[in-house]
Design a protein around this motif. Structure first.
Motif, PDB file in Angstrom:
ATOM      1  N   ARG A  69      22.261  -5.405  28.071  1.00  0.00           N
ATOM      2  CA  ARG A  69      22.891  -4.710  29.202  1.00  0.00           C
ATOM      3  C   ARG A  69      24.413  -4.789  29.090  1.00  0.00           C
ATOM      4  NH1 ARG A  69      20.712  -6.707  34.699  1.00  0.00           N
ATOM      5  NH2 ARG A  69      18.928  -5.475  33.998  1.00  0.00           N
ATOM      6  N   GLN A  70      24.918  -5.956  28.708  1.00  0.00           N
ATOM      7  CA  GLN A  70      26.358  -6.124  28.575  1.00  0.00           C
ATOM      8  C   GLN A  70      26.906  -5.228  27.464  1.00  0.00           C
ATOM      9  OE1 GLN A  70      27.761 -10.082  28.686  1.00  0.00           O
ATOM     10  NE2 GLN A  70      29.755  -9.619  27.816  1.00  0.00           N
ATOM     11  N   ARG A  72      25.713  -2.337  26.435  1.00  0.00           N
ATOM     12  CA  ARG A  72      25.739  -0.948  26.919  1.00  0.00           C
ATOM     13  C   ARG A  72      26.928  -0.720  27.843  1.00  0.00           C
ATOM     14  NH1 ARG A  72      20.142  -1.834  27.466  1.00  0.00           N
ATOM     15  NH2 ARG A  72      20.395  -2.132  29.721  1.00  0.00           N
ATOM     16  N   GLU A  73      27.162  -1.679  28.772  1.00  0.00           N
ATOM     17  CA  GLU A  73      28.239  -1.499  29.741  1.00  0.00           C
ATOM     18  C   GLU A  73      29.606  -1.553  29.069  1.00  0.00           C
ATOM     19  OE1 GLU A  73      28.278  -3.449  33.434  1.00  0.00           O
ATOM     20  OE2 GLU A  73      26.165  -3.095  33.864  1.00  0.00           O
ATOM     21  N   ARG A  76      30.153   1.739  27.328  1.00  0.00           N
ATOM     22  CA  ARG A  76      30.392   2.790  28.322  1.00  0.00           C
ATOM     23  C   ARG A  76      31.789   2.662  28.917  1.00  0.00           C
ATOM     24  NH1 ARG A  76      25.961   2.766  32.681  1.00  0.00           N
ATOM     25  NH2 ARG A  76      27.043   0.858  33.279  1.00  0.00           N
ATOM     26  N   GLY A  84      28.922   3.104  36.637  1.00  0.00           N
ATOM     27  CA  GLY A  84      27.589   2.512  36.763  1.00  0.00           C
ATOM     28  C   GLY A  84      27.285   2.095  38.187  1.00  0.00           C
ATOM     29  N   ASP A 134      23.030  -7.895  40.009  1.00  0.00           N
ATOM     30  CA  ASP A 134      24.197  -8.278  39.223  1.00  0.00           C
ATOM     31  C   ASP A 134      24.967  -9.419  39.865  1.00  0.00           C
ATOM     32  OD1 ASP A 134      24.014  -6.036  37.238  1.00  0.00           O
ATOM     33  OD2 ASP A 134      24.226  -4.854  39.070  1.00  0.00           O
ATOM     34  N   THR A 272      29.972  -8.686  32.142  1.00  0.00           N
ATOM     35  CA  THR A 272      30.104  -7.254  31.897  1.00  0.00           C
ATOM     36  C   THR A 272      31.432  -6.781  32.489  1.00  0.00           C
ATOM     37  OG1 THR A 272      29.017  -6.626  33.966  1.00  0.00           O
ATOM     38  CG2 THR A 272      27.601  -6.943  32.040  1.00  0.00           C
TER      39      THR A 272
END
Length: 289
Positions: A69-70, A72-73, A76, A84, A134, A272
């Motif tokens: 997840r980190q 991807r963020e 992005r 997000g 989160d 993130t």
């Protein structure tokens, strides 16, 4: 799939939470076990718990999913800036603070949206572990938090909420022993705020009794409006709910121990980009107040 089964402790519920069929879920778990060469879950006709190897694998699974997840963020953020959705769970008495933080953060980062849930302090910690949220806003010093990152926001100050014509309405302050014998409506015992209030009452020689209990602060204030009840709430949420209503907020004497409420996030370095920015903005908000 494995994290979902560990969370739900039930194959059917885990499959439903993922939007897949139970045979697909079972096949996925079996494939993972074959890849790792160990049994992860005790099962016969139903879920029987995690094996010792499964307990260890769960720690790794959460780390792997969190790292993915980190990644991807971060990619992005490099391409599009902060964007997000932030998922935050909040104890009911701190919901106004969630609004303050999300409004301030959203002004600076308009491409970030929020999902804000009302949960108990215990549920918040479990949801952080299960990667369902989160961050959270919860108590920092009343129950074990485990390994998390925190930003203190405020110390609770308790107010007695009563009707405008009630016995305490004209008072400048009220002591905890004076609540003895009055009809109280309070949060349910699974709420940490209720446990704190119970301890304050017991310390004052008062047996904690509530003729009405609810997980909703709105329900408590509505009962005070109906007449005959008193409730105790932290100052910020009490002021918000009583605004424009025929109610009075009377400060309660300070308890021996003040309880801090703050932002709680999973402990990982680095966070993130979005979560790191949220923690930084919370610190600035506190320093500006």
């Amino acid at each position: 799939m494995f994290i979902a089964v560990a969370k739900e402790r039930h194959f059917g519920r885990a499959a439903a939470s993922l939007g897949i069929t139970q045979p697909t879920l079972s096949a996925g778990i079996k494939q993972l076990e074959e890849q790792l060469g160990v049994l992860l879950i005790f099962r016969g006709s139903r879920f029987g718990g995690l094996t010792p190897e499964g307990q260890s694998a769960l720690v790794w699974a959460r780390r792997i999913v969190g790292d993915a997840r980190q990644l991807r963020e971060e990619m992005r953020a490099v391409r599009h800036g902060l964007s997000g959705r932030l998922r935050i769970a909040v104890v009911p008495t701190a919901l106004t603070w969630a609004a303050k933080i999300s409004a301030r953060f959203g002004t600076l980062h308009p491409n970030v949206s929020f999902t804000i849930l009302s949960r108990t302090s215990i549920e918040i910690l479990q949801m952080i572990d299960d990667l369902e949220i989160d961050a959270g806003i919860s108590y920092l010093d009343n129950e074990p938090l485990g390994k998390v990152s925190t930003v203190p926001l405020y110390d609770e100050r308790y107010m007695l909420v009563c009707g405008a014509g009630g016995a305490f309405a004209g008072r400048d302050s009220v002591t905890w022993p004076e609540l003895d014998g009055h009809r109280l409506c309070l949060l349910t015992s699974d709420m940490q705020n209720r446990r704190i209030i119970n301890r304050n009452l017991v310390a004052a020689g008062v047996t904690p009794r509530a003729t009405v209990e609810s997980s909703s602060t709105v329900v408590l204030v509505a009962h005070v409006l109906e007449g005959g009840w008193l409730t105790v709430l932290p100052e910020d949420i009490a002021s918000f709910l009583a605004q424009g209503k025929p109610l009075r907020l009377v400060p309660l004497e300070k308890p021996e121990t003040a309880h801090a409420v703050g932002l709680v996030a999973p402990w990982r370095e680095p966070h993130t980009p979005v979560l790191n920015a949220l923690l930084a903005e919370a610190r600035r908000m506190v320093s500006d107040s």
